[in-house]
Design an enzyme around this catalytic site. Structure first.
Site, PDB file in Angstrom:
ATOM      1  N   LYS A 104     -23.582 -16.454  -6.348  1.00  0.00           N
ATOM      2  CA  LYS A 104     -22.190 -16.103  -6.621  1.00  0.00           C
ATOM      3  C   LYS A 104     -21.204 -16.756  -5.671  1.00  0.00           C
ATOM      4  CE  LYS A 104     -22.013 -11.373  -7.666  1.00  0.00           C
ATOM      5  NZ  LYS A 104     -22.219 -10.226  -7.106  1.00  0.00           N
ATOM      6  N   ARG A 114     -37.781  -7.311  11.058  1.00  0.00           N
ATOM      7  CA  ARG A 114     -36.663  -6.575  11.668  1.00  0.00           C
ATOM      8  C   ARG A 114     -37.117  -5.712  12.842  1.00  0.00           C
ATOM      9  NH1 ARG A 114     -33.099  -5.290   6.269  1.00  0.00           N
ATOM     10  NH2 ARG A 114     -31.996  -7.256   6.363  1.00  0.00           N
ATOM     11  N   GLY A 161     -30.654 -13.405   4.669  1.00  0.00           N
ATOM     12  CA  GLY A 161     -30.979 -13.289   3.251  1.00  0.00           C
ATOM     13  C   GLY A 161     -31.963 -14.322   2.748  1.00  0.00           C
ATOM     14  N   GLY A 201     -25.055 -10.403   4.958  1.00  0.00           N
ATOM     15  CA  GLY A 201     -23.661  -9.984   4.732  1.00  0.00           C
ATOM     16  C   GLY A 201     -22.861 -10.003   6.022  1.00  0.00           C
TER      17      GLY A 201
HETATM   18  P1  AMP Z   1     -27.000 -15.131  -3.187  1.00  0.00           P
HETATM   19  O1  AMP Z   1     -27.470 -13.715  -3.030  1.00  0.00           O
HETATM   20  O2  AMP Z   1     -25.629 -15.250  -3.741  1.00  0.00           O
HETATM   21  O3  AMP Z   1     -27.228 -15.953  -1.937  1.00  0.00           O
HETATM   22  O4  AMP Z   1     -27.932 -15.759  -4.313  1.00  0.00           O
HETATM   23  C1  AMP Z   1     -29.301 -15.985  -4.188  1.00  0.00           C
HETATM   24  C2  AMP Z   1     -29.879 -16.184  -5.550  1.00  0.00           C
HETATM   25  O5  AMP Z   1     -29.243 -17.283  -6.181  1.00  0.00           O
HETATM   26  C3  AMP Z   1     -31.351 -16.523  -5.578  1.00  0.00           C
HETATM   27  O6  AMP Z   1     -32.052 -15.432  -6.116  1.00  0.00           O
HETATM   28  C4  AMP Z   1     -31.453 -17.751  -6.470  1.00  0.00           C
HETATM   29  O7  AMP Z   1     -32.487 -17.663  -7.418  1.00  0.00           O
HETATM   30  C5  AMP Z   1     -30.126 -17.754  -7.165  1.00  0.00           C
HETATM   31  N1  AMP Z   1     -29.721 -19.081  -7.627  1.00  0.00           N
HETATM   32  C6  AMP Z   1     -29.532 -20.184  -6.891  1.00  0.00           C
HETATM   33  N2  AMP Z   1     -29.220 -21.231  -7.695  1.00  0.00           N
HETATM   34  C7  AMP Z   1     -29.219 -20.769  -8.959  1.00  0.00           C
HETATM   35  C8  AMP Z   1     -28.971 -21.379 -10.225  1.00  0.00           C
HETATM   36  N3  AMP Z   1     -28.659 -22.675 -10.336  1.00  0.00           N
HETATM   37  N4  AMP Z   1     -29.048 -20.582 -11.317  1.00  0.00           N
HETATM   38  C9  AMP Z   1     -29.367 -19.282 -11.217  1.00  0.00           C
HETATM   39  N5  AMP Z   1     -29.596 -18.658 -10.039  1.00  0.00           N
HETATM   40  C10 AMP Z   1     -29.531 -19.390  -8.928  1.00  0.00           C
END
Ligand code: AMP
Length: 395
Positions: free
Chosen positions: A200, A38, A353, A376
């Site tokens: 999510k 950054r 991210g 974000g």
């Molecule tokens: P996000 O912040 O929503 O982009 O989520 C990122 C996180 O999603 C990472 O830490 C991954 O380990 C997790 N992730 C991705 N696929 C899976 C899965 N099938 N089960 C559990 N966690 C997951």
């Protein structure tokens, strides 16, 4: 309305308040900066201002000090690192407002740099308090926002301040972010394929809604795929899933279908009992998820299917890993997609991210057209939401 950029101003001798994103990751024990990406990302704007002999006042937040002075979150290590990078002294006052700061700023020479102490030591910063915004504005002649990572927050230093400074605009980094992300929404070369993964689905519903109508295809992966599979009436075993979003996911699928946008879901999965390094795994199809195992990555058939679609794309946006990429062997899907995106020949944009860590881990970051510095913020931008940090510069 067209935004002004730092290049539009006569900077020589002017006090330029440059809001940067120096919210760097730090070692919990020693406080050492563990990744200075950054700081590096802000250097083009910083060097530009210094070459033009501005009196440069840098400001940032770091971590979440919750409106109190907390030495854990001092910007001191950043001041030191920055000083090494620009090979110049960085004046570092112990606050971001107040008489001491005013005196330092008044006395600074053209071509010199002040880095203010953490803005979030004051609760007024996040409250976007007008009096605090005015105090920050009082330090400068020109206000430049280059902190794309916090542009989706309406805080004093990212939004409120702009009301008190007539001369304002974006920095070079923010300009680049707006250019590339704007291109995705306004004039993408087709086919335009978006890959969405991560934990999510709730974080990405707004983006998917806005992108239907703009993209040709959405490839869903990561744990968020399980809400879609559930919405299709399939069982997902013990996978991480937002069950309450299954209905919304089903609605998204039918809306996409009626708009002629293809949404692809994983056809197979790497499943295991738990997230453990080198866990015993199985490959199963979406129709045959075992009730006692969890899906932790996309399977080989999905990888092939998605790679084929990626290969046809002329524009790609990717946000969110395909699986638990932090823990091998569940990183395979994400690594394969990263390599395919990098080798696609398309204009490729990575939305901050974890996807950034993924392209770094795959060693292909230098083959990506644009890696956004704001996770974000890039998602909100693509949701079609006017970011407060950009809107404030338009008035
Ligand atoms: P996000 O912040 O929503 O982009 O989520 C990122 C996180 O999603 C990472 O830490 C991954 O380990 C997790 N992730 C991705 N696929 C899976 C899965 N099938 N089960 C559990 N966690 C997951």
């Amino acid at each position: 309305m067209a935004l002004k950029t730092i290049r539009d101003f006569e900077l020589e001798g002017k006090r330029v308040f440059l809001r940067v994103d120096f919210n760097v990751p730090q070692d919990k024990q020693t406080g050492a900066i563990s990744d200075d990406t950054r700081i590096q990302a802000a250097l083009p704007t910083i060097n530009f201002a210094l070459e033009k002999k501005a009196r440069l006042i840098l400001a940032s937040h770091l971590g979440r000090p919750k409106g109190k002075v907390d030495p854990t979150f001092t910007l001191m290590p950043v001041a030191e690192r920055l000083s090494e990078l620009i090979e110049k002294d960085v004046i570092f006052p112990d606050d971001c407002v107040g008489d001491g700061v005013k005196k330092i700023v008044r006395e600074m020479e053209p071509g010199s740099v002040v880095l203010l102490e953490n803005l979030r030591f004051h609760p007024e910063e996040e409250a976007n308090d007008p009096a605090f915004s005015e105090k920050l504005a009082g330090l400068c002649d020109i206000y430049i926002n280059d902190a794309f990572g916090t542009a989706h927050r309406a805080h004093s230093s990212t939004a409120g301040i702009a009301a008190y400074v007539p001369d304002k605009g974006v920095g070079l980094l923010m300009e680049k972010e707006i250019e590339y992300l704007g291109k995705l929404l306004e004039s993408p070369e087709r086919p335009f394929v978006t890959i969405l993964g991560g934990a999510k689905v709730s974080d990405k519903i707004g983006v998917i809604q806005n992108l239907i109508g703009k993209v040709d295809e959405i490839l869903i992966c990561g744990a968020m795929a399980y809400a879609f599979l559930l919405g299709r009436g399939l069982a997902v075993g013990t996978s991480l899933v937002e069950e309450d979003k299954a209905k919304t996911a089903a609605e998204i699928l039918s809306r996409a279908e009626s708009r002629g946008v293809k949404i692809l879901l994983p056809v197979d999965h790497v499943v295991a009992k738990a997230v453990e390094p080198n866990a015993e795994t199985k490959i199963v199809s979406s129709e045959k998820m075992p009730f006692d195992l969890m899906g932790l990555d996309i399977g080989p058939k999905t990888i092939e299917l998605y790679k084929k679609e990626i290969g046809k794309a002329k524009t790609i946006f990717w946000n969110g890993p395909a699986g638990v990429f932090e823990t091998p062997p569940f990183d395979q899907g994400t690594m394969e997609l990263a390599k395919a995106v990098a080798g696609s020949g398309a204009m490729t944009v990575i939305g901050g991210g974890d996807s950034v860590s993924a392209v770094n881990k795959a060693g292909v970051a230098d083959k990506i057209t644009h890696i956004s510095t704001g996770g974000g913020a890039s998602l909100e931008f693509l949701e079609g939401i006017k970011l407060p940090g950009i809107a404030a510069l338009e008035s």
